[in-house]
Design an enzyme around this catalytic site. Structure first.
Site, PDB file in Angstrom:
ATOM      1  N   ARG A   1       0.897  -1.155  -0.559  1.00 43.19           N
ATOM      2  CA  ARG A   1      -0.144  -0.386   0.160  1.00 43.19           C
ATOM      3  C   ARG A   1       0.676   1.444   0.084  1.00 43.19           C
ATOM      4  O   ARG A   1       2.068   1.013   0.212  1.00 43.19           O
ATOM      5  CB  ARG A   1      -1.205  -0.071   1.603  1.00 43.19           C
ATOM      6  CG  ARG A   1      -2.088  -1.111   1.245  1.00 43.19           C
ATOM      7  CD  ARG A   1      -2.922  -0.723   0.172  1.00 43.19           C
ATOM      8  NE  ARG A   1      -4.571  -1.467   0.082  1.00 43.19           N
ATOM      9  CZ  ARG A   1      -4.479  -2.435  -1.499  1.00 43.19           C
ATOM     10  NH1 ARG A   1      -3.381  -3.250  -1.698  1.00 43.19           N
ATOM     11  NH2 ARG A   1      -5.295  -3.547  -0.761  1.00 43.19           N
TER      12      ARG A   1
ATOM     13  N   GLU B   1      -3.652   7.954  -5.201  1.00 46.23           N
ATOM     14  CA  GLU B   1      -3.727   7.612  -6.364  1.00 46.23           C
ATOM     15  C   GLU B   1      -5.285   8.280  -6.623  1.00 46.23           C
ATOM     16  O   GLU B   1      -5.739   8.212  -6.196  1.00 46.23           O
ATOM     17  CB  GLU B   1      -3.935   5.725  -5.966  1.00 46.23           C
ATOM     18  CG  GLU B   1      -2.606   5.717  -5.176  1.00 46.23           C
ATOM     19  CD  GLU B   1      -2.398   3.971  -5.364  1.00 46.23           C
ATOM     20  OE1 GLU B   1      -3.425   3.153  -4.961  1.00 46.23           O
ATOM     21  OE2 GLU B   1      -2.241   2.941  -5.428  1.00 46.23           O
TER      22      GLU B   1
ATOM     23  N   HIS C   1      -1.292   0.866 -10.168  1.00 50.06           N
ATOM     24  CA  HIS C   1      -1.766  -0.134  -9.212  1.00 50.06           C
ATOM     25  C   HIS C   1      -2.843  -1.602 -10.403  1.00 50.06           C
ATOM     26  O   HIS C   1      -3.981  -1.769 -10.191  1.00 50.06           O
ATOM     27  CB  HIS C   1      -3.094   0.670  -8.367  1.00 50.06           C
ATOM     28  CG  HIS C   1      -3.232   0.171  -7.280  1.00 50.06           C
ATOM     29  ND1 HIS C   1      -3.565   0.637  -5.846  1.00 50.06           N
ATOM     30  CD2 HIS C   1      -3.471  -1.369  -6.811  1.00 50.06           C
ATOM     31  CE1 HIS C   1      -4.019  -0.499  -5.480  1.00 50.06           C
ATOM     32  NE2 HIS C   1      -3.692  -1.366  -5.860  1.00 50.06           N
TER      33      HIS C   1
END
Length: 319
Positions: free
Chosen positions: A234, A263, A281
């Site tokens: 993360r 993000e 991602h």
């Protein structure tokens, strides 16, 4: 039954379209982005990358289930969900195939960094053969910070490269070390020893109170000089400014990131001018992973309708 898909309509490889085809009796609504305005009128929430705070849950008037597409539930206020009697389920990485896919991306990032992938195209375009000089993974020490599904999948694959493997997890585990072929598996208190020894450090940890900002001004100095950092866990594990300084100064030789401090990250962030390989991602965005996730989510929607017990429920009170 109404389901809120907290993402753009076509996100995650057309997952929403597959769920609609499999469950024509259900009403699916896409939020359009990764924010949840209200949960009023919804029976199920698929949060994807959206935060599910206590405040958000206050708008729920009939919500029965929070069903995550993958494993990550860091953004869900579990206590608030539990207080409201809302079931929370995920699809574990080792069940869906997600761990295998993320591990493959991790090796891609490691190889790209080792072979100076950022400049290979320039050398080819300029007709310079035999360059750039690269590193072999063989004989290098890889530190696995996190030995859940992703960490285990990495260990299995990296063994074939002739690497030396070491790891840390919440508790030391000599049995796991023997099973996976690691020199040692220590607890998180021994992270400094791992950082000092590893040529590549691969993080696959969740973002929680114990790990948030784990890579900071103090811990960055513990890395072996010239090491590489890869983050598959993360974005909150790594402080952005600290990483930028370490890359700019050469304290770290490079970094590979599939997750970020925000993000999506700012495409104009100067950190991308450093020796940084970045992917948006996508570690778990593969045919195998998404099919496994789809199967898990679809099955729990079916079970909820029929009153059966749900799979991979995570909201029970800790014992």
């Amino acid at each position: 039954m109404r389901i809120l898909f907290a993402a753009p309509e076509n996100a995650w490889g057309g997952m929403l379209a597959k769920l609609r085809t499999a469950h024509p009796e259900l009403e699916f609504v896409a939020s359009g982005d990764f924010r949840i305005a209200t949960l009023q009128g919804f029976d199920v929430l698929i949060p994807t990358m959206s935060e599910v705070s206590s405040l958000v849950l206050q708008s729920a008037d009939r919500l029965q289930l929070i069903q995550q597409m993958g494993a990550g539930l860091e953004g869900v206020d579990m206590s608030a969900a539990r207080e409201r009697g809302i079931a929370v389920c995920n699809v574990p990485t080792d069940v869906s195939g997600n761990a295998d896919s993320v591990a493959e991306l991790g090796i891609y990032l490691m190889l790209g960094l080792a072979r100076n992938a950022r400049v290979i195209g320039q050398h080819l375009q300029e007709g310079r053969l035999g360059r750039p000089m690269g590193l072999s993974l063989k004989g290098k020490t890889v530190g696995l910070a996190g030995l859940g599904g992703i960490g285990k999948a990495l260990a299995v694959r990296l063994a074939g490269f002739g690497t030396r493997l070491i790891g840390v997890k919440r508790q030391p585990d000599t049995g796991l070390a023997q099973q996976l072929g690691l020199d040692w598996v220590a607890g998180m208190d021994d992270l400094p020893e791992l950082l000092a020894a590893a040529d590549f450090v691969v993080f696959s940890l969740p973002d929680n109170e114990a790990t948030h900002g784990l890579i900071n001004e103090r811990t960055i100095e513990l890395f072996k000089p010239g090491a590489f950092l890869i983050n598959l866990g993360r974005g909150g594990l790594v402080e952005r400014d600290v990483l930028h300084q370490a890359l700019s100064s050469g304290r770290l030789a490079g970094a590979g990131l599939d997750v970020f401090w925000q993000e999506p990250p700012d495409a104009n962030d100067p950190i991308f001018d450093c020796n940084l390989l970045a992917t948006p991602h996508i570690g778990g965005v593969t045919d195998i992973s998404l099919e496994g996730i789809y199967q898990g989510v679809s099955e729990n929607l079916r079970r909820l309708q029929s009153g059966q017990s749900l799979l991979y429920r995570q909201d029970f009170n800790p014992t």
